[in-house]
Design an enzyme around this catalytic site. Structure first.
Site, mmCIF file in Angstrom:
data_model
loop_
_atom_site.group_PDB
_atom_site.id
_atom_site.type_symbol
_atom_site.label_atom_id
_atom_site.label_comp_id
_atom_site.label_asym_id
_atom_site.label_seq_id
_atom_site.Cartn_x
_atom_site.Cartn_y
_atom_site.Cartn_z
ATOM 1 N N ASP A 278 0.832 -1.202 0.000
ATOM 2 C CA ASP A 278 0.000 0.000 0.000
ATOM 3 C C ASP A 278 0.877 1.268 0.000
ATOM 4 O O ASP A 278 1.884 1.323 0.722
ATOM 5 C CB ASP A 278 -0.860 -0.028 1.272
ATOM 6 C CG ASP A 278 -1.955 1.014 1.280
ATOM 7 O OD1 ASP A 278 -2.803 0.976 0.380
ATOM 8 O OD2 ASP A 278 -1.969 1.856 2.207
ATOM 9 N N GLU B 68 1.654 -0.210 -4.923
ATOM 10 C CA GLU B 68 0.762 0.917 -5.182
ATOM 11 C C GLU B 68 1.589 2.178 -4.961
ATOM 12 O O GLU B 68 2.064 2.429 -3.851
ATOM 13 C CB GLU B 68 -0.442 0.921 -4.246
ATOM 14 C CG GLU B 68 -1.408 2.024 -4.643
ATOM 15 C CD GLU B 68 -2.280 2.552 -3.515
ATOM 16 O OE1 GLU B 68 -3.361 3.060 -3.788
ATOM 17 O OE2 GLU B 68 -1.867 2.472 -2.344
HETATM 18 C C1 NOJ Z 1 -4.574 2.933 -0.684
HETATM 19 C C2 NOJ Z 1 -5.742 2.054 -0.474
HETATM 20 O O1 NOJ Z 1 -6.062 1.397 -1.674
HETATM 21 C C3 NOJ Z 1 -6.868 2.931 0.025
HETATM 22 O O2 NOJ Z 1 -8.092 2.258 0.055
HETATM 23 C C4 NOJ Z 1 -6.464 3.464 1.385
HETATM 24 O O3 NOJ Z 1 -7.427 4.398 1.825
HETATM 25 C C5 NOJ Z 1 -5.105 4.158 1.349
HETATM 26 N N1 NOJ Z 1 -4.144 3.435 0.577
HETATM 27 C C6 NOJ Z 1 -4.554 4.369 2.724
HETATM 28 O O4 NOJ Z 1 -4.061 3.177 3.260
#
Ligand code: NOJ
Length: 501
Positions: free
Chosen positions: A184, A240
């Site tokens: 993440d 991500e």
């Molecule tokens: C990316 C995640 O996909 C999202 O859903 C989340 O709110 C943020 N990161 C924070 O962790």
């Protein structure tokens, strides 16, 4: 070739996928029951959203305990049962891991305040969900940094102990048999600890110059990645990257860093634009020719493909699926897309759960909007539009209980037809063996994206009129009229032609 280069992944939004104990939340028992469904669909990899104990302020992305299962999803034993069954069904499982921040009720916050980022007074940094990124703690008489909600406290990655903790967590799950991780917001891990104010662009939006992509972050990721690879050489690492700059995104996809990264310029465009999609396909080849891009048009953070991009037109939705599953890259299907799910619609604020939607609602009210128009704003801003309970083609409902999230989803009855299309595409993909082939040609002509991979020509006609192409070969997938040496591809339709040798 590495195993995941041929895989098709499927994102399971844990809360909304399948509820095995009728409490209204998806869970591991339900997910296990649906493995045959996923196998029938033809996916070979799963990405599970966070299932760890959590405050649920951000639906699990606020982790309170990294080495456990939140009771709403079951127990560790349920997780293990599910993993055994996933293996039996030929499914590799990667899990979401949130290393940028912990929930504020994680035991570290009290026991190890030095694991977090503190400052005597806030600077101008804004949190992703709005408002200052600093919140005062009376206990520490200082402000802690949170790039997301104030309950999601950012870890301090200059501390070796944080790295040690993270390694233990990664090792724990690798030993449990996961095939990899979806990291993440991994480029947010480090910040400029001299804390200069961030600049703003001409529209008044903050430019995240000092709180993302800082010089030390790749070294941190490299250490995490090499640790994972030492534990499990064939581990799959997906990042991500919070950025819309493809060069930046791509810079994290490297042998010593991550295997692949998500490109949001491709997947989360606001509305359908064939030139934009095509340009992005080309750019992904230019920027990282030797690596695989990711391909997706949906996730739990955006409106559903069917509503956002296809404007509820099933042919367009199918064509996007065609592109995603045949272009070069690793596809990630978002749960529900394969049955044509639309955006969830909320008739009252209490029906939604997403902090981003609720925040937008309250800000609109503060700015003087009526409740009705604040609700419209919330419907536009909330990520819950894509998080509605899964609708299965067999008509069986997601849960026998009251779903954790309300709202309406008016997906039409032809779920089975859409499911069959995905299934046929995946079967074709599996049999035709083009997954690892480079593009021999990639062009946009009129509104038709065409590419040649291996012995196949793929034509995705995004135009509103027929597209004719002169070729000798035979139709391998899809429907096209043939007249002499011409194939006539109807509007919003994708075909594959097996070229003559
Ligand atoms: C990316 C995640 O996909 C999202 O859903 C989340 O709110 C943020 N990161 C924070 O962790």
């Amino acid at each position: 070739m590495r195993w995941f280069e041929k895989s098709v992944f499927y994102e399971v939004y844990m809360k909304s996928f399948c509820d095995g104990n009728a409490d209204g939340f998806g869970d591991f028992i339900g997910l296990k029951e649906r493995l045959p469904y996923l196998r029938e669909l033809g996916v070979t990899g799963l990405w599970l959203t966070p299932f760890y104990p959590s405050m649920q302020v951000d639906n699990g992305y606020d982790v309170s305990d990294y080495m456990n299962v939140d009771p709403i999803y079951g127990t560790m034993a349920d997780f293990r049962d599910f993993m055994t069954a996933a293996k039996q069904n030929g499914m590799a499982v990667i899990i979401d891991i949130v290393l940028n921040h912990t929930a504020i009720n994680h035991s570290w916050f009290k026991a190890h305040p030095e694991y977090y980022v503190w400052k005597e007074a806030p600077n101008n940094w804004e949190s992703f969900f709005g408002g200052s990124a600093f919140t005062y703690s009376a206990e520490q008489n200082a402000y802690y940094y949170h790039s997301f909600a104030k309950e999601q406290v950012d870890l301090n990655w200059t501390k070796p102990a944080v790295m040690q903790e993270a390694k233990q967590i990664l090792q724990f799950w690798l030993e449990e048999g996961v095939a990899g991780f979806r990291f993440d917001v991994i480029n947010n891990l480090t910040v400029d600890t001299t804390f200069p104010d961030n600049p703003f662009d001409e529209l008044g939006e903050m430019i995240h110059k000092f709180d993302r992509n800082q010089p030390g972050v790749q070294a941190v990721i490299a250490e995490l990645a090499s640790f994972c690879r030492a534990c499990k050489p064939d581990v799959f690492l997906v990042g991500e990257i919070s950025s819309d700059d493809l060069n930046e995104i791509a810079s994290y996809s490297r042998n010593d860093l991550l295997d692949v990264t998500f490109n949001f310029n491709f997947g989360s465009i606001e509305k359908l634009a064939v030139t934009k999609i095509f340009d992005e396909l080309v750019r992904m080849e230019e920027v990282i020719p030797e690596r695989l891009p990711t391909l997706f048009f949906g996730s739990h953070d955006m409106g559903r493909l069917m509503s956002r991009l296809a404007n509820e037109n099933r042919s367009v939705a199918k064509l996007l699926a065609f592109l995603m599953l045949t272009a070069r890259g690793i596809p990630f299907i978002y749960n529900g897309e394969e049955v044509g799910m639309r955006n969830q619609v909320f008739g009252a604020i209490h029906e939604l759960r997403d902090i981003q939607g609720m925040q937008a609602y309250h800000l609109a009210l503060q700015d003087g909007a009526s409740e009705q128009s604040a609700l419209e704003v919330a419907n536009q801003k909330t990520r819950d539009v894509g998080r509605g309970p899964m609708l299965f083609a067999d008509g069986k409902s997601f849960s026998e209980g009251k779903p954790w999230i309300l709202g309406r989803n008016e997906t039409d009855l032809d779920k089975l037809e859409m499911f069959r299309y995905y299934k046929r595409l995946l079967e074709f993909r599996g049999q035709a063996g083009f997954q690892t082939e480079a593009y021999k040609k990639l062009v946009l002509e009129e509104d038709a994206i065409q590419y040649v991979r291996g012995r196949y020509l793929f034509v995705a006609n995004f135009g509103e009129t027929d597209f004719s192409i002169k070729k000798s070969g035979k139709l391998a997938f899809g429907e096209a009229m043939q007249s002499e040496n011409y194939f006539i591809v109807s509007p919003f339709s994708g075909v594959v032609i097996e070229l003559e040798a």
